[in-house]
Design a protein around this motif. Structure first.
Motif, PDB file in Angstrom:
ATOM      1  N   ARG A 103       0.810  -1.219   0.000  1.00  0.00           N
ATOM      2  CA  ARG A 103       0.000   0.000   0.000  1.00  0.00           C
ATOM      3  C   ARG A 103       0.840   1.263   0.000  1.00  0.00           C
ATOM      4  O   ARG A 103       0.479   2.246   0.624  1.00  0.00           O
ATOM      5  CB  ARG A 103      -0.982  -0.002   1.161  1.00  0.00           C
ATOM      6  CG  ARG A 103      -0.353  -0.011   2.539  1.00  0.00           C
ATOM      7  CD  ARG A 103      -1.359   0.234   3.658  1.00  0.00           C
ATOM      8  NE  ARG A 103      -2.537  -0.541   3.609  1.00  0.00           N
ATOM      9  CZ  ARG A 103      -2.757  -1.667   4.301  1.00  0.00           C
ATOM     10  NH1 ARG A 103      -1.842  -2.123   5.100  1.00  0.00           N
ATOM     11  NH2 ARG A 103      -3.896  -2.296   4.191  1.00  0.00           N
ATOM     12  N   ILE A 104       1.948   1.248  -0.720  1.00  0.00           N
ATOM     13  CA  ILE A 104       2.694   2.494  -0.886  1.00  0.00           C
ATOM     14  C   ILE A 104       2.932   2.748  -2.373  1.00  0.00           C
ATOM     15  O   ILE A 104       2.900   1.832  -3.189  1.00  0.00           O
ATOM     16  CB  ILE A 104       4.052   2.499  -0.158  1.00  0.00           C
ATOM     17  CG1 ILE A 104       5.000   1.457  -0.755  1.00  0.00           C
ATOM     18  CG2 ILE A 104       3.883   2.350   1.331  1.00  0.00           C
ATOM     19  CD1 ILE A 104       6.453   1.679  -0.404  1.00  0.00           C
ATOM     20  N   ALA A 105       3.154   3.999  -2.669  1.00  0.00           N
ATOM     21  CA  ALA A 105       3.643   4.400  -3.985  1.00  0.00           C
ATOM     22  C   ALA A 105       4.890   5.240  -3.722  1.00  0.00           C
ATOM     23  O   ALA A 105       4.976   5.929  -2.707  1.00  0.00           O
ATOM     24  CB  ALA A 105       2.599   5.207  -4.743  1.00  0.00           C
ATOM     25  N   CYS A 161      11.470  11.375 -12.649  1.00  0.00           N
ATOM     26  CA  CYS A 161      10.303  11.948 -13.323  1.00  0.00           C
ATOM     27  C   CYS A 161       9.315  12.617 -12.368  1.00  0.00           C
ATOM     28  O   CYS A 161       8.261  13.064 -12.810  1.00  0.00           O
ATOM     29  CB  CYS A 161       9.602  10.894 -14.170  1.00  0.00           C
ATOM     30  SG  CYS A 161       9.126   9.417 -13.259  1.00  0.00           S
ATOM     31  N   ASP A 162       9.651  12.643 -11.066  1.00  0.00           N
ATOM     32  CA  ASP A 162       8.823  13.331 -10.074  1.00  0.00           C
ATOM     33  C   ASP A 162       7.376  12.839 -10.111  1.00  0.00           C
ATOM     34  O   ASP A 162       6.435  13.616 -10.002  1.00  0.00           O
ATOM     35  CB  ASP A 162       8.897  14.846 -10.284  1.00  0.00           C
ATOM     36  CG  ASP A 162       8.412  15.629  -9.081  1.00  0.00           C
ATOM     37  OD1 ASP A 162       8.687  15.208  -7.941  1.00  0.00           O
ATOM     38  OD2 ASP A 162       7.745  16.667  -9.285  1.00  0.00           O
ATOM     39  N   THR A 163       7.209  11.528 -10.282  1.00  0.00           N
ATOM     40  CA  THR A 163       5.892  10.923 -10.419  1.00  0.00           C
ATOM     41  C   THR A 163       5.798   9.695  -9.527  1.00  0.00           C
ATOM     42  O   THR A 163       6.750   8.921  -9.437  1.00  0.00           O
ATOM     43  CB  THR A 163       5.641  10.513 -11.885  1.00  0.00           C
ATOM     44  OG1 THR A 163       5.793  11.673 -12.713  1.00  0.00           O
ATOM     45  CG2 THR A 163       4.262   9.929 -12.081  1.00  0.00           C
ATOM     46  N   TYR A 164       4.640   9.533  -8.871  1.00  0.00           N
ATOM     47  CA  TYR A 164       4.410   8.357  -8.031  1.00  0.00           C
ATOM     48  C   TYR A 164       4.065   7.134  -8.887  1.00  0.00           C
ATOM     49  O   TYR A 164       3.243   7.214  -9.808  1.00  0.00           O
ATOM     50  CB  TYR A 164       3.244   8.602  -7.069  1.00  0.00           C
ATOM     51  CG  TYR A 164       3.631   9.338  -5.812  1.00  0.00           C
ATOM     52  CD1 TYR A 164       4.450   8.745  -4.858  1.00  0.00           C
ATOM     53  CD2 TYR A 164       3.153  10.612  -5.560  1.00  0.00           C
ATOM     54  CE1 TYR A 164       4.791   9.411  -3.696  1.00  0.00           C
ATOM     55  CE2 TYR A 164       3.483  11.287  -4.399  1.00  0.00           C
ATOM     56  CZ  TYR A 164       4.302  10.675  -3.469  1.00  0.00           C
ATOM     57  OH  TYR A 164       4.640  11.343  -2.313  1.00  0.00           O
ATOM     58  N   TYR A 165       4.683   6.004  -8.521  1.00  0.00           N
ATOM     59  CA  TYR A 165       4.375   4.692  -9.098  1.00  0.00           C
ATOM     60  C   TYR A 165       4.327   3.690  -7.950  1.00  0.00           C
ATOM     61  O   TYR A 165       5.080   3.825  -6.984  1.00  0.00           O
ATOM     62  CB  TYR A 165       5.451   4.235 -10.086  1.00  0.00           C
ATOM     63  CG  TYR A 165       5.458   5.002 -11.376  1.00  0.00           C
ATOM     64  CD1 TYR A 165       4.693   4.581 -12.460  1.00  0.00           C
ATOM     65  CD2 TYR A 165       6.220   6.151 -11.521  1.00  0.00           C
ATOM     66  CE1 TYR A 165       4.691   5.288 -13.650  1.00  0.00           C
ATOM     67  CE2 TYR A 165       6.227   6.869 -12.707  1.00  0.00           C
ATOM     68  CZ  TYR A 165       5.464   6.424 -13.765  1.00  0.00           C
ATOM     69  OH  TYR A 165       5.457   7.134 -14.939  1.00  0.00           O
ATOM     70  N   PRO A 166       3.506   2.635  -8.062  1.00  0.00           N
ATOM     71  CA  PRO A 166       3.465   1.619  -7.022  1.00  0.00           C
ATOM     72  C   PRO A 166       4.747   0.784  -6.933  1.00  0.00           C
ATOM     73  O   PRO A 166       5.077   0.283  -5.866  1.00  0.00           O
ATOM     74  CB  PRO A 166       2.299   0.713  -7.408  1.00  0.00           C
ATOM     75  CG  PRO A 166       1.494   1.498  -8.370  1.00  0.00           C
ATOM     76  CD  PRO A 166       2.445   2.427  -9.049  1.00  0.00           C
ATOM     77  N   VAL A 188       7.232   9.076  -0.490  1.00  0.00           N
ATOM     78  CA  VAL A 188       6.535   7.803  -0.291  1.00  0.00           C
ATOM     79  C   VAL A 188       5.109   8.122   0.146  1.00  0.00           C
ATOM     80  O   VAL A 188       4.890   8.850   1.114  1.00  0.00           O
ATOM     81  CB  VAL A 188       7.252   6.915   0.757  1.00  0.00           C
ATOM     82  CG1 VAL A 188       6.488   5.614   0.960  1.00  0.00           C
ATOM     83  CG2 VAL A 188       8.690   6.634   0.336  1.00  0.00           C
ATOM     84  N   LEU A 189       4.157   7.569  -0.575  1.00  0.00           N
ATOM     85  CA  LEU A 189       2.738   7.819  -0.318  1.00  0.00           C
ATOM     86  C   LEU A 189       2.098   6.592   0.316  1.00  0.00           C
ATOM     87  O   LEU A 189       2.179   5.495  -0.238  1.00  0.00           O
ATOM     88  CB  LEU A 189       2.036   8.138  -1.639  1.00  0.00           C
ATOM     89  CG  LEU A 189       0.531   8.369  -1.587  1.00  0.00           C
ATOM     90  CD1 LEU A 189       0.209   9.653  -0.827  1.00  0.00           C
ATOM     91  CD2 LEU A 189      -0.053   8.415  -3.002  1.00  0.00           C
TER      92      LEU A 189
END
Length: 109
Positions: A28-30, A36-41, A67-68
């Motif tokens: 459960r984190i991205a 690229c300053d982008t969230y990915y799982p 980290v999300l």
């Protein structure tokens, strides 16, 4: 996909950032990729997106939120994440401790 107001890209993502590659209850984190300053799982979702310049976060940037938590939307700094013992500091939901095996793909450790 917007998850807690944050854009998360990847393959077959659910509302807690689980993806095609990692989809157990505790996945459960991205992670925001430095290049690229982008969230990915996960790293595989990032590779599949076509970013051909994968870069890890340098140590002098570990104070950045990258980290999300897919459960509550809390953004952890890299330092917080690396020391959190696989638990969100806000909602206390468990993260997959196996992710520690891959931290070198995201962070300069």
């Amino acid at each position: 996909m917007l998850i807690h107001g944050h854009l998360v890209k990847g393959n077959d993502i659910d509302q807690e950032t689980r993806c095609l590659h990692y989809h157990s209850e505790i996945d459960r984190i991205a992670i925001k990729f430095y290049c690229c300053d982008t969230y990915y799982p996960c790293f595989s979702c990032h590779e599949e997106s076509g970013c051909n310049s994968a870069q890890v976060w340098p140590k002098d940037q570990f104070h950045q939120k990258a980290v999300l938590c897919g459960s509550c939307g809390h953004e952890l700094t890299i330092d917080e994440y690396l020391s959190c013992k696989s638990v969100c500091s806000r909602c206390h939901k468990a993260f997959n401790p196996g992710c520690n095996l891959h931290k070198h793909l995201y962070f300069d450790v």
